[in-house]
Design a protein around this motif. Sequence first.
Motif, mmCIF file in Angstrom:
data_model
loop_
_atom_site.group_PDB
_atom_site.id
_atom_site.type_symbol
_atom_site.label_atom_id
_atom_site.label_comp_id
_atom_site.label_asym_id
_atom_site.label_seq_id
_atom_site.Cartn_x
_atom_site.Cartn_y
_atom_site.Cartn_z
ATOM 1 N N ARG A 5 0.839 -1.195 0.000
ATOM 2 C CA ARG A 5 0.000 0.000 0.000
ATOM 3 C C ARG A 5 0.881 1.255 0.000
ATOM 4 N NH1 ARG A 5 -5.268 -0.865 0.820
ATOM 5 N NH2 ARG A 5 -5.912 -2.938 1.492
ATOM 6 N N LEU A 6 0.414 2.288 -0.638
ATOM 7 C CA LEU A 6 1.158 3.527 -0.719
ATOM 8 C C LEU A 6 1.040 4.299 0.585
ATOM 9 C CD1 LEU A 6 0.014 4.654 -4.252
ATOM 10 C CD2 LEU A 6 2.173 3.592 -3.639
ATOM 11 N N LYS A 7 2.039 5.116 0.853
ATOM 12 C CA LYS A 7 1.995 5.951 2.037
ATOM 13 C C LYS A 7 0.931 7.026 1.868
ATOM 14 C CE LYS A 7 6.892 5.310 3.141
ATOM 15 N NZ LYS A 7 8.193 5.984 3.347
ATOM 16 N N SER A 8 0.270 7.344 2.969
ATOM 17 C CA SER A 8 -0.849 8.271 2.897
ATOM 18 C C SER A 8 -0.419 9.648 2.405
ATOM 19 C CB SER A 8 -1.513 8.402 4.274
ATOM 20 O OG SER A 8 -0.569 8.872 5.227
ATOM 21 N N SER A 107 0.493 2.873 -15.776
ATOM 22 C CA SER A 107 1.391 2.340 -14.753
ATOM 23 C C SER A 107 1.846 3.400 -13.751
ATOM 24 C CB SER A 107 2.627 1.712 -15.417
ATOM 25 O OG SER A 107 3.315 2.671 -16.201
ATOM 26 N N ARG A 108 1.641 4.667 -14.061
ATOM 27 C CA ARG A 108 2.058 5.714 -13.137
ATOM 28 C C ARG A 108 1.121 5.769 -11.929
ATOM 29 N NH1 ARG A 108 2.223 10.984 -11.481
ATOM 30 N NH2 ARG A 108 4.297 11.927 -11.508
ATOM 31 N N VAL A 109 1.672 6.108 -10.775
ATOM 32 C CA VAL A 109 0.878 6.235 -9.563
ATOM 33 C C VAL A 109 0.169 7.590 -9.570
ATOM 34 C CG1 VAL A 109 0.916 6.368 -7.053
ATOM 35 C CG2 VAL A 109 2.398 4.733 -8.239
ATOM 36 N N TRP A 110 -1.169 7.557 -9.564
ATOM 37 C CA TRP A 110 -1.970 8.779 -9.510
ATOM 38 C C TRP A 110 -2.630 8.867 -8.139
ATOM 39 C CZ3 TRP A 110 -1.113 11.731 -13.629
ATOM 40 C CH2 TRP A 110 -0.734 11.115 -14.823
ATOM 41 N N ILE A 370 -7.347 4.128 -20.375
ATOM 42 C CA ILE A 370 -6.450 4.797 -19.441
ATOM 43 C C ILE A 370 -7.188 5.191 -18.164
ATOM 44 C CG2 ILE A 370 -5.152 6.941 -19.089
ATOM 45 C CD1 ILE A 370 -4.277 6.706 -22.036
ATOM 46 N N ILE A 371 -8.387 5.744 -18.311
ATOM 47 C CA ILE A 371 -9.165 6.112 -17.127
ATOM 48 C C ILE A 371 -9.472 4.872 -16.292
ATOM 49 C CG2 ILE A 371 -11.351 7.090 -16.319
ATOM 50 C CD1 ILE A 371 -11.350 8.874 -18.797
ATOM 51 N N SER A 372 -9.776 3.757 -16.950
ATOM 52 C CA SER A 372 -10.019 2.502 -16.231
ATOM 53 C C SER A 372 -8.833 2.132 -15.365
ATOM 54 C CB SER A 372 -10.287 1.363 -17.224
ATOM 55 O OG SER A 372 -11.499 1.524 -17.891
ATOM 56 N N PHE A 373 -7.632 2.226 -15.928
ATOM 57 C CA PHE A 373 -6.438 1.819 -15.191
ATOM 58 C C PHE A 373 -6.068 2.825 -14.108
ATOM 59 C CE2 PHE A 373 -5.972 -1.555 -18.101
ATOM 60 C CZ PHE A 373 -5.050 -2.434 -17.552
ATOM 61 N N ILE A 374 -6.233 4.107 -14.379
ATOM 62 C CA ILE A 374 -5.936 5.111 -13.361
ATOM 63 C C ILE A 374 -6.784 4.864 -12.114
ATOM 64 C CG2 ILE A 374 -6.207 7.559 -12.801
ATOM 65 C CD1 ILE A 374 -5.325 8.190 -15.658
ATOM 66 N N ILE A 375 -8.072 4.623 -12.330
ATOM 67 C CA ILE A 375 -8.975 4.358 -11.207
ATOM 68 C C ILE A 375 -8.743 2.968 -10.634
ATOM 69 C CG2 ILE A 375 -11.399 4.078 -10.539
ATOM 70 C CD1 ILE A 375 -12.117 6.207 -12.605
ATOM 71 N N GLY A 376 -8.592 1.984 -11.511
ATOM 72 C CA GLY A 376 -8.432 0.599 -11.064
ATOM 73 C C GLY A 376 -7.193 0.380 -10.220
ATOM 74 N N ARG A 377 -6.069 0.963 -10.643
ATOM 75 C CA ARG A 377 -4.832 0.796 -9.870
ATOM 76 C C ARG A 377 -4.936 1.491 -8.516
ATOM 77 N NH1 ARG A 377 -0.681 -0.876 -13.431
ATOM 78 N NH2 ARG A 377 -1.557 -2.786 -14.276
ATOM 79 N N TYR A 378 -5.571 2.648 -8.498
ATOM 80 C CA TYR A 378 -5.759 3.347 -7.221
ATOM 81 C C TYR A 378 -6.582 2.496 -6.259
ATOM 82 C CZ TYR A 378 -7.447 6.759 -3.826
ATOM 83 O OH TYR A 378 -7.759 7.406 -2.657
ATOM 84 N N THR A 380 -6.982 -0.746 -6.341
ATOM 85 C CA THR A 380 -6.293 -2.005 -6.036
ATOM 86 C C THR A 380 -5.244 -1.824 -4.953
ATOM 87 O OG1 THR A 380 -6.632 -2.818 -8.295
ATOM 88 C CG2 THR A 380 -4.892 -3.867 -6.996
ATOM 89 N N TYR A 381 -4.454 -0.764 -5.043
ATOM 90 C CA TYR A 381 -3.292 -0.619 -4.167
ATOM 91 C C TYR A 381 -3.501 0.316 -2.981
ATOM 92 C CZ TYR A 381 -0.745 -3.054 -7.820
ATOM 93 O OH TYR A 381 -0.321 -3.985 -8.728
ATOM 94 N N ASN A 382 -4.613 1.048 -2.958
ATOM 95 C CA ASN A 382 -4.815 2.010 -1.881
ATOM 96 C C ASN A 382 -6.068 1.757 -1.058
ATOM 97 O OD1 ASN A 382 -2.604 4.165 -2.387
ATOM 98 N ND2 ASN A 382 -3.467 3.753 -4.404
ATOM 99 N N THR A 383 -7.184 1.659 -1.715
ATOM 100 C CA THR A 383 -8.440 1.464 -1.004
ATOM 101 C C THR A 383 -9.455 0.886 -1.959
ATOM 102 O OG1 THR A 383 -10.277 2.600 0.103
ATOM 103 C CG2 THR A 383 -9.069 3.849 -1.547
ATOM 104 N N LYS A 384 -10.363 0.105 -1.449
ATOM 105 C CA LYS A 384 -11.416 -0.465 -2.290
ATOM 106 C C LYS A 384 -12.597 0.489 -2.453
ATOM 107 C CE LYS A 384 -9.139 -4.293 -2.681
ATOM 108 N NZ LYS A 384 -8.451 -4.611 -3.942
#
Length: 392
Positions: A5-8, A107-110, A370-378, A380-384
Amino acid sequence: MGKARLKSEYVNRKASLPCWTLCGVFALILGFLPALSGSITQVFRPIFILICLVFTGRYYRLHSEKWQIVLLAYWFITLMLNPLTASAIRSYIALLLFGFFFVFAASRVWTAKEIRLIINTVAFATLFFSIVLIFSNDGIINKGDGVHISFFSFVCNRNSAAFGCVPGVLCAELGLLYGKGEKARRLIYLITTIIGLYVIFGLACRSAFVSVAVGAVLIMWQTTIDKGDYRKRFTSRAAIIAIFMIAFVSAYFLAQGTSSERLFDMDDDSGRSTLWDKAWELIDEKPILGGGFDYWSENSGEELGTHNTLLTIMVQSGYVGGILFLIFMVAALLDLLKARNLIPLAFLGELAMHSYTESGMDYYAYIPLIISFIIGRYLTYNTKKFKSVFML
């Protein structure tokens, strides 16, 4: 970065220069692109890639993006195995830029604030574009079945205009359902949703119409999943089903006697079956590696493309290219399923419909991806919970 998980403090940091650049590109593409010539729009494609290369940031580990890179490498082989014409080189460069546009953005962290800024940009650019279309065409509906439509004094393709509105309507719906704060902004989200839906309906593009309908229902359904109380969840889902049925019936009757009537005519393939038959003939001639990026234009005798992305890819690069494309699509879907949230899938629906009815991967396929992945990665790795995007 794996599944850590990413730092807050990174989740909450201010919007970066790459984010502002991406928003600028989205605003230009969705606000003006369908009316601009190809020579101008080609400039937009590498902008975000160059920014990402110059300004470093944090990136997720590559997953399905690897298959995009493999596909781009294989298309380079396709280019080299066939005559190097100017049009073939231009086609490959366009695919290369689109592909790397996706790889870097996906792949970039947004952060949450950046995602909110992206959502607002896409929604408000669509609002501007939709309003201009309405006033440039005296209301759009009943304009016949012509291929083109006016945007100020420019001319643009009806289907491109419809596809361009889909991400904005879905982003506006997200702001309307999840956004908190000023009533004025929520009113703008509502207006964007209504006007965008009206434009898509009026342009009579079935693929865009189905995409936005399915995407809207998925987003609304996700709001019921987010509810903890079973009774509230059941009531909300019943309301969604009722709203969808009322909207469908209303749209059906409003479409009668207008160009939008074709939205409900499933027997009308607009000549695509003929193009698909011709595509299969060319694929059978060079089934393994394909005939190159000029093969369709030089041998089909048709001015239009294949109106199917998979068939276009197989004509150009054979079954090998088609299989790699399908692997990429499946890998992308599996990546987004990790978010355990329907919102990324709502945007992915446009990619599926666009690929089925349009000739190739372009802005209106890659932007929702791209919008799918920007939201999806966020997620997946930060909060549901997507509501955190508007809370932070």
